[in-house]
Design a protein around this motif. Structure first.
Motif, mmCIF file in Angstrom:
data_model
loop_
_atom_site.group_PDB
_atom_site.id
_atom_site.type_symbol
_atom_site.label_atom_id
_atom_site.label_comp_id
_atom_site.label_asym_id
_atom_site.label_seq_id
_atom_site.Cartn_x
_atom_site.Cartn_y
_atom_site.Cartn_z
ATOM 1 N N HIS A 60 47.169 34.593 24.072
ATOM 2 C CA HIS A 60 48.406 34.035 23.229
ATOM 3 C C HIS A 60 48.481 35.206 22.182
ATOM 4 N N LYS A 61 49.987 35.739 22.115
ATOM 5 C CA LYS A 61 50.190 36.624 21.003
ATOM 6 C C LYS A 61 51.633 36.375 20.508
ATOM 7 N N TYR A 62 51.969 35.886 19.225
ATOM 8 C CA TYR A 62 53.220 35.726 18.768
ATOM 9 C C TYR A 62 54.110 36.982 19.051
ATOM 10 N N MET A 63 55.358 36.634 19.911
ATOM 11 C CA MET A 63 56.384 37.518 20.090
ATOM 12 C C MET A 63 55.595 38.596 21.165
ATOM 13 N N MET A 64 54.836 37.992 22.063
ATOM 14 C CA MET A 64 54.399 39.259 22.977
ATOM 15 C C MET A 64 55.571 39.668 23.982
ATOM 16 N N LYS B 97 48.381 46.855 29.483
ATOM 17 C CA LYS B 97 47.327 47.153 28.537
ATOM 18 C C LYS B 97 46.160 46.053 28.867
ATOM 19 N N LEU B 98 46.880 45.017 29.034
ATOM 20 C CA LEU B 98 46.225 43.860 29.409
ATOM 21 C C LEU B 98 45.439 43.967 30.809
ATOM 22 N N LEU B 99 46.359 44.337 31.810
ATOM 23 C CA LEU B 99 45.832 44.481 33.072
ATOM 24 C C LEU B 99 44.745 45.755 33.431
ATOM 25 N N GLN B 100 45.043 47.090 32.346
ATOM 26 C CA GLN B 100 44.085 47.976 32.260
ATOM 27 C C GLN B 100 42.691 47.491 32.007
ATOM 28 N N ILE B 101 42.615 46.500 31.070
ATOM 29 C CA ILE B 101 41.208 46.043 30.766
ATOM 30 C C ILE B 101 40.415 45.388 31.924
ATOM 31 N N LEU B 102 41.470 44.752 32.654
ATOM 32 C CA LEU B 102 40.766 44.148 33.944
ATOM 33 C C LEU B 102 40.366 45.209 35.053
ATOM 34 N N GLU B 103 41.443 46.301 35.092
ATOM 35 C CA GLU B 103 41.180 47.418 35.988
ATOM 36 C C GLU B 103 39.836 47.981 35.566
ATOM 37 N N GLU B 104 39.542 48.380 34.235
ATOM 38 C CA GLU B 104 38.346 49.240 33.737
ATOM 39 C C GLU B 104 37.310 48.312 33.952
ATOM 40 N N ALA C 199 31.294 37.574 36.385
ATOM 41 C CA ALA C 199 29.878 37.001 36.195
ATOM 42 C C ALA C 199 29.204 38.271 35.535
ATOM 43 N N ASN C 200 27.930 38.036 34.946
ATOM 44 C CA ASN C 200 27.063 39.023 34.475
ATOM 45 C C ASN C 200 27.935 39.635 33.065
ATOM 46 N N GLY C 201 28.222 39.021 32.432
ATOM 47 C CA GLY C 201 28.716 39.396 31.237
ATOM 48 C C GLY C 201 30.202 39.995 31.027
ATOM 49 N N ILE C 202 30.680 40.188 32.347
ATOM 50 C CA ILE C 202 31.999 40.913 32.320
ATOM 51 C C ILE C 202 33.162 40.089 31.507
ATOM 52 N N LEU C 203 33.238 38.882 31.750
ATOM 53 C CA LEU C 203 34.237 37.831 31.151
ATOM 54 C C LEU C 203 33.867 38.331 29.709
ATOM 55 N N GLU C 204 32.883 38.338 28.794
ATOM 56 C CA GLU C 204 32.818 38.296 27.498
ATOM 57 C C GLU C 204 33.022 39.564 26.998
ATOM 58 N N LYS C 205 32.722 40.611 27.974
ATOM 59 C CA LYS C 205 33.188 42.020 27.602
ATOM 60 C C LYS C 205 34.911 42.054 27.709
ATOM 61 N N MET C 206 35.346 41.700 28.535
ATOM 62 C CA MET C 206 36.671 41.660 28.627
ATOM 63 C C MET C 206 37.397 40.863 27.375
ATOM 64 N N ILE C 207 36.856 39.933 27.296
ATOM 65 C CA ILE C 207 37.594 38.908 25.888
ATOM 66 C C ILE C 207 37.514 40.012 24.553
ATOM 67 N N GLU C 208 36.226 40.518 24.415
ATOM 68 C CA GLU C 208 36.020 41.441 23.184
ATOM 69 C C GLU C 208 37.140 42.348 23.371
ATOM 70 N N GLU C 209 37.360 43.227 24.500
ATOM 71 C CA GLU C 209 38.286 44.332 24.574
ATOM 72 C C GLU C 209 39.544 43.720 24.198
ATOM 73 N N ILE C 210 39.998 42.786 24.823
ATOM 74 C CA ILE C 210 41.392 42.283 24.539
ATOM 75 C C ILE C 210 41.612 41.722 23.307
ATOM 76 N N THR D 280 39.835 43.133 20.684
ATOM 77 C CA THR D 280 39.823 44.538 19.697
ATOM 78 C C THR D 280 41.141 45.293 20.031
ATOM 79 N N THR D 281 41.352 45.649 21.272
ATOM 80 C CA THR D 281 42.425 46.418 21.396
ATOM 81 C C THR D 281 43.836 45.855 21.475
ATOM 82 N N LEU D 282 44.025 44.608 21.626
ATOM 83 C CA LEU D 282 45.590 43.936 21.875
ATOM 84 C C LEU D 282 45.864 43.259 20.421
ATOM 85 N N ASN D 283 44.940 43.046 19.801
ATOM 86 C CA ASN D 283 45.388 42.130 18.292
ATOM 87 C C ASN D 283 45.887 40.983 18.760
#
Ligand code: ASP
Length: 451
Positions: A315-319, A328-335, A360-371, A373-376
């Motif tokens: 969720h981001k206001y005025m996305m 950028k969001l999909l790039q995080i998935l890709e990476e 699994a194996n921490g990937i979800l948590e890592k992606m959430i963190e990246e989203i 920090t990088t997408l505000n």
């Protein structure tokens, strides 16, 4: 020439293999035969492929492999005995397995693939040996010699487009060819397998390569049914449907065909016929290109449902004003190597639906963190235990009211719809529900569209 593929349950023991040989020999066009490894003989039985994975694990970890090795050899030996064969083939199978476990490789994935492939490879040799013993002009075909060259994605390979030319030469042979499914070779000559159930893919690739008149896929059901028979009593059989419909269904838990098996035949328009080894007189289900399909009589042909999804709500206001946000969001998935299934969106939010197993194996948590920090973003929340239902039918195109009927059926059964998505092709509508509602949701849709 027809390509004909038999799954593990069709090859689980000598009795089944005799049925298979009868089916092959009853039609002169059935000349290119793809076989799986022996599957389960009864519900608690083990598949040879699973036993081979245990053998690979034991060997890789330096444990004793005698018991499991004997158990696997015995699966083939009991088939061979009951087919009345001499010991020659079983000795070869034992030697083959021993040589595989003695092959040194650092990579676990390469080692497991080498072992997994032994299931179909030895089954193909055994069946060819049996047919030859009966005077049939049959031969085992080695996938490397035939040109089945795959990407080096161990355990999840794809065929290289350059394979097709060489494979097409199989059409010139005059034998009944017994071709092991599930594996091929990388360009550097290593054994590499498709993902599980991948013998279907081998069949699809071969059918496309030799321009088969039909790809017959023999399994243990008379038809593909409109819904999972474990959830619905006596579901409607589907005599014919299109590739597009099958793709939509197989992706959400219709486990009749491997989801990548249709891609090669789709390109060349070869029909696929799903049939039953235990009842070869049943005509089965035809899967055909859209242009070959008659006008549908019903809006919906099938209902598929699969569990194990998770949704990431971002969720981001005025996305909607932020150019490049989606990329950028999909790039995080890709990476992080995570594929996504659906992405419904609103003005200020996007939901991305993925399979839990990919996160699994921490990937979800890592992606959430990246989203974060990088997408505000304002918030990012993951919801697990989601089920996806697909309501599929080419008859839905331009037909009014299908979604209304589906949502009314859910509401009558008290099921909360978490998400709805309809592709512009109008061949399917996707519904997201809680896993705990999945069964009731299938029943509700089935009753609405089929009863
Ligand atoms: N034997 C392999 C498996 O169990 C491949 C197949 O049967 O298609 O996944």
């Amino acid at each position: 020439m027809k390509v004909i593929k038999f799954g593990g349950s069709s090859l689980a023991d000598a009795k089944q293999i005799l049925k298979v040989c009868k089916i092959i020999l009853s039609d002169d066009e059935r000349r290119l035969v793809v076989v799986s490894a022996p599957g389960k003989r009864y519900s608690d039985d083990k598949k040879v492929t699973d036993m081979l994975i245990s053998l690979a694990d034991a060997s890789y970890n330096g444990q004793n492999t005698d018991v499991i090795l004997d158990e696997i050899v015995e699966r083939y030996a009991s088939i061979s005995r009951n087919l009345g064969l001499d010991n020659k083939i079983i000795n070869l199978i034992r030697e083959d397995l021993v040589s595989r476990i003695n092959t040194k490789t650092e990579s676990y994935n390469k080692f497991v693939d080498l072992l997994k492939a032994a299931g179909e490879d030895n089954n193909a040799k055994l069946i060819a040996y049996y047919l030859q013993s009966k005077g049939v002009n049959a031969e085992y075909v080695n996938p490397k010699d035939a040109g089945m060259i795959l990407t080096d994605e161990f355990g999840n390979a794809q065929v290289l487009p350059s394979s097709y030319d060489k494979l097409s030469e199989l059409a010139n042979r005059d034998t009944i060819m017994i071709f092991p499914g599930f594996f091929g070779y990388s360009e550097s000559g290593e054994v590499v397998t498709f993902s599980r159930g991948g013998s279907d893919v081998t069949g699809g690739v071969l059918a496309a390569a030799i321009k088969a008149s039909v790809y017959e896929n023999f399994t243990d059901v008379d038809f593909v049914y409109a819904a999972n028979p474990n959830l619905i009593d006596n579901p409607f059989p589907i005599p014919l449907f299109t590739y597009e419909e099958m793709q939509e269904l197989s992706y959400a838990g219709f486990s009749v065909l491997h989801e990548e098996a249709l891609a090669p035949v789709y390109k060349v328009g070869i029909p696929v016929n799903i049939r039953n080894t235990n009842n070869p007189d049943a005509k089965g289900t035809m899967i055909v290109p859209g242009k070959m399909a008659p006008k549908p009589t019903l809006p919906v042909v099938g209902i598929a449902c699969d569990k194990g999804f998770l949704t990431l709500h971002v969720h981001k206001y005025m996305m909607n004003r932020e150019i490049g946000f989606g990329r950028k969001l999909l790039q995080i998935l890709e990476e992080n190597g995570v594929p996504f299934e659906h992405m419904p969106s609103g003005m200020d939010s996007i939901s991305i639906i993925m399979r839990e197993k990919h996160c699994a194996n921490g990937i979800l948590e890592k992606m959430i963190e990246e989203i974060k920090t990088t997408l505000n973003v304002d918030s990012v929340v993951a919801e697990k235990n989601q089920a996806i239902l697909m309501l599929v039918g080419r008859g839905m195109t331009k037909s009014v009211g299908v979604a209304t009927r589906a949502t009314a059926a859910f509401s009558k059964s008290g099921i909360n719809i978490r998400m709805i998505n309809q592709g512009s092709s109008e061949v399917s509508i996707m519904f997201g529900v809680e896993e705990s509602d999945a069964k009731a949701a299938v029943v509700a849709l089935y009753n609405e569209f089929f009863n």
